[in-house]
Motif scaffolding. Structure first.
Motif, PDB file in Angstrom:
ATOM      1  N   GLY A  34       1.696   7.430  -6.254  1.00  0.00           N
ATOM      2  CA  GLY A  34       0.467   8.124  -6.612  1.00  0.00           C
ATOM      3  C   GLY A  34      -0.550   7.253  -7.313  1.00  0.00           C
ATOM      4  N   GLU A  72       0.838  -1.197   0.000  1.00  0.00           N
ATOM      5  CA  GLU A  72       0.000   0.000   0.000  1.00  0.00           C
ATOM      6  C   GLU A  72       0.880   1.256   0.000  1.00  0.00           C
ATOM      7  OE1 GLU A  72      -3.750   1.775   2.539  1.00  0.00           O
ATOM      8  OE2 GLU A  72      -3.063  -0.263   2.933  1.00  0.00           O
ATOM      9  N   THR A  73       1.928   1.252   0.815  1.00  0.00           N
ATOM     10  CA  THR A  73       2.852   2.385   0.887  1.00  0.00           C
ATOM     11  C   THR A  73       3.510   2.622  -0.463  1.00  0.00           C
ATOM     12  OG1 THR A  73       3.262   1.978   3.228  1.00  0.00           O
ATOM     13  CG2 THR A  73       4.905   3.278   2.055  1.00  0.00           C
ATOM     14  N   LEU A 101       2.464   1.772  -3.498  1.00  0.00           N
ATOM     15  CA  LEU A 101       1.480   2.277  -4.464  1.00  0.00           C
ATOM     16  C   LEU A 101       1.137   3.735  -4.171  1.00  0.00           C
ATOM     17  CD1 LEU A 101      -0.734  -0.903  -4.626  1.00  0.00           C
ATOM     18  CD2 LEU A 101       0.571   0.057  -6.529  1.00  0.00           C
ATOM     19  N   ARG A 102       1.037   4.081  -2.904  1.00  0.00           N
ATOM     20  CA  ARG A 102       0.731   5.454  -2.502  1.00  0.00           C
ATOM     21  C   ARG A 102       1.883   6.393  -2.888  1.00  0.00           C
ATOM     22  NH1 ARG A 102      -1.662   4.533   2.675  1.00  0.00           N
ATOM     23  NH2 ARG A 102      -3.670   4.465   1.679  1.00  0.00           N
ATOM     24  N   GLU A 103       3.103   5.959  -2.652  1.00  0.00           N
ATOM     25  CA  GLU A 103       4.282   6.766  -2.992  1.00  0.00           C
ATOM     26  C   GLU A 103       4.339   7.087  -4.481  1.00  0.00           C
ATOM     27  OE1 GLU A 103       7.545   4.435  -1.518  1.00  0.00           O
ATOM     28  OE2 GLU A 103       7.346   5.223   0.519  1.00  0.00           O
ATOM     29  N   ILE A 147      -2.611   4.979  -5.704  1.00  0.00           N
ATOM     30  CA  ILE A 147      -3.832   4.893  -4.903  1.00  0.00           C
ATOM     31  C   ILE A 147      -3.909   6.155  -4.056  1.00  0.00           C
ATOM     32  CG2 ILE A 147      -4.002   2.377  -4.832  1.00  0.00           C
ATOM     33  CD1 ILE A 147      -2.755   2.412  -2.052  1.00  0.00           C
ATOM     34  N   ASP A 148      -5.098   6.492  -3.623  1.00  0.00           N
ATOM     35  CA  ASP A 148      -5.289   7.712  -2.837  1.00  0.00           C
ATOM     36  C   ASP A 148      -4.668   7.569  -1.460  1.00  0.00           C
ATOM     37  OD1 ASP A 148      -6.666   8.913  -4.905  1.00  0.00           O
ATOM     38  OD2 ASP A 148      -8.605   8.164  -4.219  1.00  0.00           O
ATOM     39  N   ALA A 149      -4.156   8.689  -0.991  1.00  0.00           N
ATOM     40  CA  ALA A 149      -3.513   8.709   0.334  1.00  0.00           C
ATOM     41  C   ALA A 149      -4.558   8.603   1.426  1.00  0.00           C
ATOM     42  CB  ALA A 149      -2.699   9.971   0.491  1.00  0.00           C
TER      43      ALA A 149
END
Length: 109
Positions: free
Chosen positions: A105, A98-99, A101-103, A107-109
Motif C-alpha cells: 500500500g 512496483e508490485t 510497494l503496491r502490495e 504506491i497507488d494501484a
C-alpha cells in the motif's frame, strides 16, 4: 546491541520505506545512490526516508553489519532488507519492486 544498531532498527521499523544512501535524495553523492533514488521515483514512491551514511561513520559501518550486506545504498521496505542498487535495478526492470510497494500500500494501484 549498540546505539547505532538500535537507531538503524528503529528507523527501518518506524518508516515504511528507508534508503540508507550516500548523500541525500536531492544531492546523491554516488552513482549507485542516485540510481536508487531514480528507481524509487520511477515507481511513483513519494514517501521515502533517506539516511545519509556520509554524515556518520558509525551508521555507515553499522548498516553493513545490520544487513550483512557490504555495500550502500541499502533499501528497506516494511523493516525488510530488499537490497542495493543492483537488486533494485533488477526488481524495477522485472516489475517486482512496483508490485512489492503496491502490495504494502505504499504506491497507488
Amino acid at each position: 546491541m549498540s546505539e547505532v544498531q538500535d537507531f538503524i532498527r528503529e528507523t527501518v521499523t518506524e518508516h515504511p520505506v528507508v534508503l540508507f544512501m550516500k548523500g541525500t535524495a536531492q544531492m546523491p553523492q554516488c552513482g549507485f545512490s542516485a540510481r536508487a533514488i531514480q528507481i524509487l521515483r520511477a515507481v511513483g514512491l513519494t514517501q521515502v526516508v533517506t539516511i545519509n551514511v556520509l554524515d556518520d561513520e558509525e551508521v555507515r559501518e553499522g548498516i553493513k553489519q545490520y544487513s550483512s550486506w557490504p555495500t550502500i545504498p541499502q533499501l528497506y521496505i516494511k523493516s525488510e532488507f530488499v537490497g542495493g542498487s543492483d537488486i533494485m535495478t533488477e526488481m524495477f526492470e522485472s516489475g517486482e519492486l512496483e508490485t512489492l510497494l503496491r502490495e504494502h500500500g505504499l504506491i497507488d494501484a
